[in-house]
Every structure is written in structure tokens, then in C-alpha cells.
Design a protein around this motif. Structure first.
Motif, mmCIF file in Angstrom:
data_model
loop_
_atom_site.group_PDB
_atom_site.id
_atom_site.type_symbol
_atom_site.label_atom_id
_atom_site.label_comp_id
_atom_site.label_asym_id
_atom_site.label_seq_id
_atom_site.Cartn_x
_atom_site.Cartn_y
_atom_site.Cartn_z
ATOM 1 N N UNK A 290 0.841 -1.202 0.000
ATOM 2 C CA UNK A 290 0.000 0.000 0.000
ATOM 3 C C UNK A 290 0.876 1.252 0.000
ATOM 4 N N UNK A 291 0.531 2.174 -0.859
ATOM 5 C CA UNK A 291 1.295 3.415 -0.922
ATOM 6 C C UNK A 291 2.380 3.415 -1.980
ATOM 7 N N UNK A 292 2.722 2.249 -2.522
ATOM 8 C CA UNK A 292 3.709 2.157 -3.608
ATOM 9 C C UNK A 292 2.939 2.172 -4.939
ATOM 10 N N UNK A 293 3.131 3.232 -5.686
ATOM 11 C CA UNK A 293 2.300 3.447 -6.879
ATOM 12 C C UNK A 293 2.359 2.287 -7.864
ATOM 13 N N UNK A 294 3.548 1.786 -8.159
ATOM 14 C CA UNK A 294 3.697 0.763 -9.194
ATOM 15 C C UNK A 294 3.435 -0.652 -8.685
ATOM 16 N N UNK A 295 3.538 -0.840 -7.381
ATOM 17 C CA UNK A 295 3.440 -2.192 -6.830
ATOM 18 C C UNK A 295 2.138 -2.455 -6.083
ATOM 19 N N UNK A 296 1.406 -1.431 -5.732
ATOM 20 C CA UNK A 296 0.163 -1.630 -4.973
ATOM 21 C C UNK A 296 -0.944 -2.153 -5.892
ATOM 22 N N UNK A 297 -1.891 -2.884 -5.268
ATOM 23 C CA UNK A 297 -3.005 -3.468 -6.020
ATOM 24 C C UNK A 297 -4.264 -2.648 -5.759
ATOM 25 N N UNK A 298 -4.884 -2.160 -6.817
ATOM 26 C CA UNK A 298 -6.090 -1.351 -6.678
ATOM 27 C C UNK A 298 -7.280 -2.230 -6.310
#
Length: 532
Positions: free
Chosen positions: A214-222
């Protein structure tokens, strides 16, 4: 029921993770409330699982009914009116069971059933590839070639290239690796790896990954790439998710037509699934089909009364159960309770599961149903087995389950008719000289009007100046059409100088004056023999 709990409990957890997204996806594809799919899954597990005679079959909402449900909700004027049709459909299924209609499932050729399993396996793989890469345009549970978005299965796969979600793909690959490694290597290393299933570990890692990134733009899952279970705020809102049938619509003829359609399609899908799961079952249990119809009918009545979708036995859940080592119906029942408990107590935790991880579980299920070695095996069995098999597979992939099975069955019937045409008789040349042929034709045990063409063709090909020995000693049924052909040929035989010697259980008769009169006497002779 509890003696195999060490096998059934781990299997039920895998079935739970397979069933959860499918229950939600099928409800979405059906245009019904999401909670209705979960109700059907819970009833299918607990109620139908308890009443069914199948040890390994698992029931729930079926993708094959999604199009019927979607159309019916609009036609009948709302979901509550549709629920009346579900309840009536269950009553009709119970009537089918009482009338012993379950035997219908045994009239489908083995090659078609194997084609059904393989086709479903390929469909699972094709449908889960987009979800595995994070392209979640379509709901889980669709099984038709044409997508509701306007694309088809293959175009959706092609468009993955432009719609890959890196985070979903990463955790999907990790989950798939764990499941395969667990199945092929770790499972044999110790009992702990047999009790704790690979899919459970993959799901837990998926939840951890979601929270850590969470909070990592490229690695977080929406959120749109996660499971989406309805979350009630309190007990009242939970109860408010249930719908109840509007029985004032029972006089609507369209409701009855829909009910009969649901009963017919659901019963047929269930019987086909029963036949398929019995073939997959390593213990080779045989499911009582009439009892299965009674169980499915009861499940549909209860599901319809509290707002659930129609229920059938489902091959995806059933095969996942078998592949995970399920031994008794406790696996199906426990999976139903897991759905119920999780929806009530931990819906927020369920909504942290990435869809790509669940896609990885289904990819493995699909591969085990459609192993490449099976294609070679069916090909090696010869064209009588391979053609119905491949037609069924292709039909399921490009149309839908019932259409594909119907095409395979049609081809299977054509094969049977062709073999019947070929096997109605055989010719044997007893003696051949320069002047006279002596030819023996032995008729099969049963000769019907399907064999008319073959027999006519061979009689017409007989050369002039021939002695024909017609042996009917093994024949127990001779269609009147064939007798008339023989009677007509006797007239032509005189012109072609063909002598006919008829060999029967009554002895040998040369050039009988009337075959019709001769064969009319045969039943009386058979009856007299029986009495003696």
C-alpha cells in the motif's frame, strides 16, 4: 463422514477459494445482486452437499445459467419475480427425480464426457489468463466465447498486452509458482505440506502483499483487482441483502416457462457433471442420479426462497475438490460453511485477496482437466472416439457448454449409425470358380432400417449366376424394412440367376417363396422354444 476429515478439510479450503470469485462473478454476469451468488454457493455446499449421494461433487451457481438468468430478470419484471421461477424450477427437478429421469445422464458417450471436461479446462485457462495479468474487464465465472464487453475470448487475451497490471502479475506469478511447487515437490516432503494446501499459502501471501505494498504506486493493487464481497454495516443490513420471491407472479405463464427452462438446463448440467466427476473420482464411486436431482431440486427451492441464484453441480468446483484430495461429501459441506462464516465474519479480509492469485489456482485446475497427454490418448483410440471428443472440445470453446455437448453427442450418434450401417452384415466368399460364385452373408444380431442402404448396396453388387447363402441364425431382431428388401430381391434374383439359400434355426430353405411369411413365423417358433 468425519473419518476422512484430514483429506476433506484441506480440499474444502481450496474449493472455497475457487468458489468465492465464481459465486460473485456469476452473479455479476447474471445481472443479479452479488449476494445472490454467495447464497447459492452456501446452499449448494451445505444443503445439496448433505442431501446428495455424490462423495466428491460440489454444487453452486452455474455459469451456464447466467444468460438465462440475465434475460429472465428483465422479462419477468424484476429479481423477486425471477425467484418464483427458481423455486418452481426446484419443484420440477424434484418431480424429475421422482420420475427417475436421472438415467438420462448415462446416455452420453464417454468420449463426449471427456471432451466436456477438456473443453471446460481450456475455457478455465482462457478465461483466467486476463485476470492473471490484472486485466479484470470481465467478471469471474463467464464461460461463453463472446464477452459481455463486446470482445471475444481471444481478443481479450490479445488486449492483455496493453492492459497488464504489474502488481497483479507479480503476485499471480508468485502464487502460481507456490501452487505448482507445492503440488510437485513439497507435497511429498512431509505431512504438513499435505494438510496445508498450496493455494491457501498463495492466498495468504496475496493478502500480505496487498497490505505491504500500500502506498507504492507501481506495486500496490487497486481495489478493482481484488475480490469484492458485499460488506454489511450491521445485522440489519446483512439481513437486508436477502431477497424474497413475489409469489403473486406465479400466475404469469412466463414465470412457468422460465421455471421449466431452469429445471431442464440445471438438471442436464448436473447429470453431465455427475457423469464427469464419477470418471474423475479416483475411488470410482457411482452417484445415484435420481437422488442427485432430488437434492438439486431441494437446494433450488431453498435458494430461491431466500434470494439465491439457481444451483447445479459444477465441474470446476468438483474437479478442484478431487484434485485436492477430497474423499467424502464433508468437503462440499465444509466449503459451504466456510463461505457462510467468511461472509459474516471476515468480508473485509476476503476483499484483500488479489484476483490474480485466485486466477492462478484456477489455471492449475484447468490444466489438470485439459492435460496435453489426454489429446494424444484420445487420438490413439481411433476416429470413433477422437472425432466426438474434439468436436465437443471445440464446440464448448467457441459456443457454450450445452451447445458443445450437443454437437459432440450429434457426432457420436452419426458414428454409431455409421458403424451400424457397416456392421449390419458381412460377406464371405465360400467358393469361387470361373463359372459360379458361392457367397455367404451373415446378418448381425440386430438389423434395423438404418442398415437398409448397406444391405441393398451389397445385394445389388452380387454378380449374376451366384449362389447366396443368407445366414440369420444369430439374428434376434430383423426390421420389417429389411424383410421387404429381401422379398423384393428374391424377385430380381430369379432374373439374374441367383439362387438364395436361407439358413435359420429352423433349418435350410432354398429360394423361399415369401420372406415376409417366413419371418412372421419366427416369433411363434421362438415362443415355442421358450416354453419347451
Amino acid at each position: 463422514m468425519f473419518k476422512n476429515i484430514k483429506n476433506d478439510l484441506p480440499a474444502s479450503i481450496v474449493v472455497f477459494f475457487v468458489a468465492l470469485p465464481l459465486c460473485l462473478g456469476i452473479a455479476l454476469a447474471s445481472g443479479a445482486p452479488l449476494f445472490s451468488g454467495l447464497i447459492a454457493g452456501i446452499i449448494g455446499g451445505i444443503v445439496v452437499g448433505r442431501l446428495s449421494g455424490s462423495n466428491v461433487g460440489v454444487s453452486g451457481p452455474a455459469a451456464g445459467l447466467a444468460a438465462i438468468v440475465l434475460t429472465a430478470i428483465g422479462t419477468l419484471g424484476g429479481y423477486q419475480n425471477f425467484l418464483v421461477a427458481v423455486v418452481l424450477g426446484g419443484v420440477i427437478q424434484i418431480l424429475f427425480g421422482v420420475l427417475k429421469a436421472g438415467i438420462i445422464g448415462y446416455y452420453f458417450p464417454s468420449s463426449v464426457i471427456k471432451g466436456m471436461l477438456t473443453g471446460i479446462g481450456i475455457i478455465i485457462i482462457l478465461k483466467q489468463i486476463p485476470h492473471f495479468f490484472g486485466y479484470d474487464l470481465e467478471p469471474e465465472g463467464a464461460d461463453s466465447f463472446i464477452e459481455s464487453s463486446g470482445e471475444n475470448t481471444f481478443s481479450a487475451i490479445i488486449h492483455i498486452v496493453d492492459n497488464i497490471t504489474l502488481s497483479s502479475m507479480i503476485i499471480g506469478l508468485v502464487g502460481l509458482t507456490i501452487i505448482v511447487l507445492w503440488d510437485k515437490v513439497l507435497y511429498k516432503k512431509g505431512k504438513i505440506f499435505q494438510v496445508i494446501q498450496g493455494p491457501l499459502v498463495a492466498v495468504v501471501l496475496g493478502i500480505i502483499y496487498f497490505n505491504v505494498t500500500k502506498g507504492f504506486d507501481n506495486l500496490s493493487i487497486l481495489q478493482k483487482h481484488l475480490v469484492s464481497v458485499p460488506i454489511p454495516e450491521d445485522a440489519a443490513s446483512f439481513i437486508g441483502q436477502f431477497s424474497f420471491p413475489n409469489f403473486s407472479a406465479i400466475t404469469n405463464i412466463d414465470v412457468w416457462i422460465t421455471a421449466f427452462t431452469i429445471a431442464l438446463v440445471a438438471s442436464l448440467e448436473t447429470l453431465l457433471c455427475v457423469e464427469a466427476t464419477d470418471k474423475l473420482d479416483p475411488d470410482k464411486n457411482v452417484t445415484p442420479t435420481n437422488r442427485e436431482l432430488l437434492a438439486q431440486g431441494t437446494g433450488n427451492i431453498i435458494s430461491g426462497l431466500i434470494g439465491g441464484l439457481p444451483i447445479t453441480q459444477v465441474i470446476v468446483r468438483s474437479s478442484a475438490n478431487i484434485q485436492s484430495g477430497g474423499k467424502t461429501k464433508m468437503s462440499a459441506i465444509i466449503h459451504g460453511f466456510l463461505l457462510l462464516i467468511s461472509v459474516i465474519l471476515i468480508p473485509r479480509l476476503l476483499n484483500m485477496i488479489p484476483l490474480s492469485v485466485l486466477a492462478a489456482i484456477l489455471l492449475v485446475v484447468g490444466f489438470k482437466l485439459a492435460k496435453p497427454s489426454l489429446f494424444k490418448k484420445m487420438y490413439d483410440l481411433g476416429w470413433k472416439q477422437s472425432i466426438p471428443f474434439f468436436v465437443t472440445v471445440i464446440g464448448i470453446i467457441f459456443t457454450d457448454l450445452l451447445t458443445g455437448i450437443g454437437l459432440g453427442l450429434l457426432v457420436g450418434i452419426v458414428v454409431i449409425l455409421l458403424k451400424s450401417y457397416q456392421n449390419s452384415h458381412f460377406l464371405h466368399i465360400e467358393d469361387k470358380s470361373n463359372s459360379t460364385h458361392k457367397i455367404k452373408m451373415t446378418l448381425a444380431e440386430e438389423v434395423t432400417f438404418f442398415n437398409k442402404g448397406a444391405i441393398l448396396k451389397e445385394l445389388d453388387r452380387l454378380p449374376n449366376d451366384t449362389i447366396l447363402e443368407l445366414d440369420v441364425r444369430k439374428t434376434r431382431y430383423l426390421d420389417n424394412d429389411i424383410i421387404e428388401i429381401l422379398d423384393d430381391f428374391a424377385f430380381k434374383a430369379k432374373e439374374r440367376n441367383i439362387d438364395i439359400i436361407l439358413i435359420s434355426e429352423r433349418g435350410t430353405v432354398e429360394n423361399p417363396p415369401s420372406y415376409i411369411e417366413f419371418f412372421k413365423l419366427r416369433p411363434k417358433i421362438e415362443e415355442l422354444k421358450h416354453k419347451i
